[in-house]
Design a protein around this motif. Structure first.
Motif, short mmCIF file in Angstrom:
data_model
loop_
_atom_site.label_atom_id
_atom_site.label_comp_id
_atom_site.label_asym_id
_atom_site.label_seq_id
_atom_site.Cartn_x
_atom_site.Cartn_y
_atom_site.Cartn_z
N VAL A 52 0.85 -1.20 0.00
CA VAL A 52 0.00 0.00 0.00
C VAL A 52 0.88 1.25 0.00
O VAL A 52 0.67 2.18 -0.79
CB VAL A 52 -0.96 0.00 1.22
CG1 VAL A 52 -1.64 1.35 1.38
CG2 VAL A 52 -1.98 -1.12 1.09
N ARG A 53 1.88 1.27 0.85
CA ARG A 53 2.76 2.45 1.01
C ARG A 53 3.49 2.79 -0.29
O ARG A 53 3.68 3.95 -0.62
CB ARG A 53 3.77 2.18 2.12
CG ARG A 53 4.81 3.27 2.30
CD ARG A 53 4.17 4.52 2.87
NE ARG A 53 5.17 5.50 3.17
CZ ARG A 53 5.36 6.63 2.46
NH1 ARG A 53 4.60 6.88 1.42
NH2 ARG A 53 6.28 7.48 2.81
N THR A 54 3.88 1.76 -1.04
CA THR A 54 4.67 2.00 -2.26
C THR A 54 3.80 2.08 -3.52
O THR A 54 4.32 2.18 -4.61
CB THR A 54 5.77 0.93 -2.42
OG1 THR A 54 6.71 1.37 -3.38
CG2 THR A 54 5.22 -0.42 -2.82
N TYR A 55 2.48 2.03 -3.33
CA TYR A 55 1.53 2.09 -4.45
C TYR A 55 1.77 0.95 -5.45
O TYR A 55 1.70 1.14 -6.66
CB TYR A 55 1.60 3.44 -5.19
CG TYR A 55 1.32 4.61 -4.28
CD1 TYR A 55 0.02 4.91 -3.87
CD2 TYR A 55 2.36 5.41 -3.82
CE1 TYR A 55 -0.23 5.98 -3.04
CE2 TYR A 55 2.11 6.48 -2.98
CZ TYR A 55 0.82 6.76 -2.59
OH TYR A 55 0.57 7.82 -1.74
N ALA A 56 2.04 -0.23 -4.92
CA ALA A 56 2.25 -1.40 -5.78
C ALA A 56 0.95 -1.78 -6.47
O ALA A 56 -0.11 -1.74 -5.87
CB ALA A 56 2.77 -2.57 -4.95
N GLN A 57 1.06 -2.17 -7.72
CA GLN A 57 -0.10 -2.68 -8.45
C GLN A 57 -0.25 -4.18 -8.21
O GLN A 57 -1.35 -4.71 -8.31
CB GLN A 57 0.03 -2.42 -9.96
CG GLN A 57 -0.14 -0.99 -10.36
CD GLN A 57 1.18 -0.20 -10.27
OE1 GLN A 57 2.25 -0.76 -10.21
NE2 GLN A 57 1.06 1.11 -10.25
N VAL A 58 0.88 -4.84 -7.90
CA VAL A 58 0.89 -6.29 -7.75
C VAL A 58 1.65 -6.66 -6.48
O VAL A 58 2.68 -6.06 -6.16
CB VAL A 58 1.57 -6.98 -8.96
CG1 VAL A 58 1.58 -8.49 -8.81
CG2 VAL A 58 0.90 -6.58 -10.27
N LEU A 59 1.14 -7.67 -5.77
CA LEU A 59 1.84 -8.28 -4.64
C LEU A 59 2.14 -9.71 -5.08
O LEU A 59 1.21 -10.47 -5.37
CB LEU A 59 0.96 -8.24 -3.40
CG LEU A 59 1.61 -8.60 -2.06
CD1 LEU A 59 0.74 -8.08 -0.92
CD2 LEU A 59 1.87 -10.05 -1.88
N VAL A 60 3.41 -10.07 -5.15
CA VAL A 60 3.82 -11.39 -5.61
C VAL A 60 4.12 -12.25 -4.38
O VAL A 60 5.01 -11.92 -3.58
CB VAL A 60 5.07 -11.30 -6.52
CG1 VAL A 60 5.43 -12.68 -7.07
CG2 VAL A 60 4.84 -10.31 -7.65
N THR A 61 3.38 -13.36 -4.25
CA THR A 61 3.52 -14.22 -3.08
C THR A 61 3.14 -15.65 -3.41
O THR A 61 2.35 -15.90 -4.31
CB THR A 61 2.66 -13.71 -1.90
OG1 THR A 61 2.91 -14.51 -0.74
CG2 THR A 61 1.17 -13.75 -2.24
#
Length: 192
Positions: free
Chosen positions: A102-111
Motif C-alpha cells: 500500500v505504502r509503495t503504491y504497488a499494483q501487484v503483490l507477488v507471493t
C-alpha cells in the motif's frame, strides 16, 4: 536505475525471494527494467531466515541481502508501519507485507501465500495478488524480447554448476513455475 512510467510496481514477498531460482528470475526481469521491485527491511529479514532454513545455515544470507540492496537501492519501502493496524488479513503476521505494498503504491503483490491475501482485503487498495509463476509468465509475455535477453544473461551467470537450457526448464517446473516453464520451452531459441 530509472524506470519508464509505463512499468508497474510489484511488492515481492519473502517466501518468493527465499528460493534462489525464483529470486534470480524475478531480479533478472527487474534488472531489465520490466517492473519496479519493492520489498521492506522486514521482508528481507524474513527472506534471510527462510534462506538459512532452506540451506541449513550454509548460505551467506547477509551477502545475498546486501547484493539485492546494492542492485536495487530504491526497492526498500519504509514508512509502511502506519498502515499495519488498519489492515485485516487471515494471518496477522502478513499485515506488514500488504502495508508495504500500500505504502509503495504497488499494483501487484507477488507471493506464494495466495490464500493469506484474499481479494476482498487487497482489492480495495488496488493491489492484485499473483503467484510468482503467474507474475513471471505475465512479465515475460508482455516484454518477450527484453525478458528473454534477461533470462539468457541470467543463464550465463549461472555457472556453479553451469546449467543447460533443458536443465533450467526442468528446475523452473520443479520449483512450481509451470507457466514459466512452458514459455521457456516454447521460446527456447530466444534465450537458450
Amino acid at each position: 536505475m530509472t524506470y519508464r512510467a509505463d512499468h508497474f510496481t510489484a511488492l515481492i514477498d519473502a517466501c518468493v525471494l527465499a528460493g534462489a531460482l525464483k529470486r534470480n528470475l524475478l531480479l533478472s526481469l527487474a534488472g531489465a527494467e520490466l517492473f519496479r521491485p519493492r520489498w521492506s527491511g522486514e521482508i528481507l529479514g524474513e527472506m534471510e531466515v527462510a534462506i538459512a532454513k532452506i540451506t541449513n545455515g550454509k548460505a551467506d544470507t547477509a551477502k545475498q541481502r546486501s547484493a539485492m540492496e546494492r542492485a536495487f537501492p530504491e526497492a526498500c519501502v519504509s514508512g509502511y508501519e502506519i498502515y499495519i493496524r488498519s489492515i485485516e488479513l487471515p494471518d496477522e503476521n502478513d499485515r506488514h507485507v500488504l502495508a508495504a505494498a500500500v505504502r509503495t503504491y504497488a499494483q501487484v503483490l507477488v507471493t506464494d501465500n495466495l490464500r493469506d491475501f484474499p481479494k476482498d482485503k487487497t482489492g480495495p487498495f488496488g493491489i492484485e495478488v499473483k503467484s510468482p509463476d503467474e507474475f513471471i509468465a505475465d512479465t515475460i509475455t508482455l516484454h518477450m524480447p527484453t525478458a528473454f535477453e534477461a533470462i539468457r544473461k541470467m543463464r550465463e551467470r549461472l555457472n556453479h554448476p553451469e546449467l543447460t537450457a533443458s536443465e533450467i526448464i526442468l528446475k523452473v517446473e520443479a520449483h512450481g513455475l509451470p507457466q514459466t516453464a512452458s514459455l521457456l520451452t516454447e521460446n527456447r531459441s530466444f534465450w537458450g
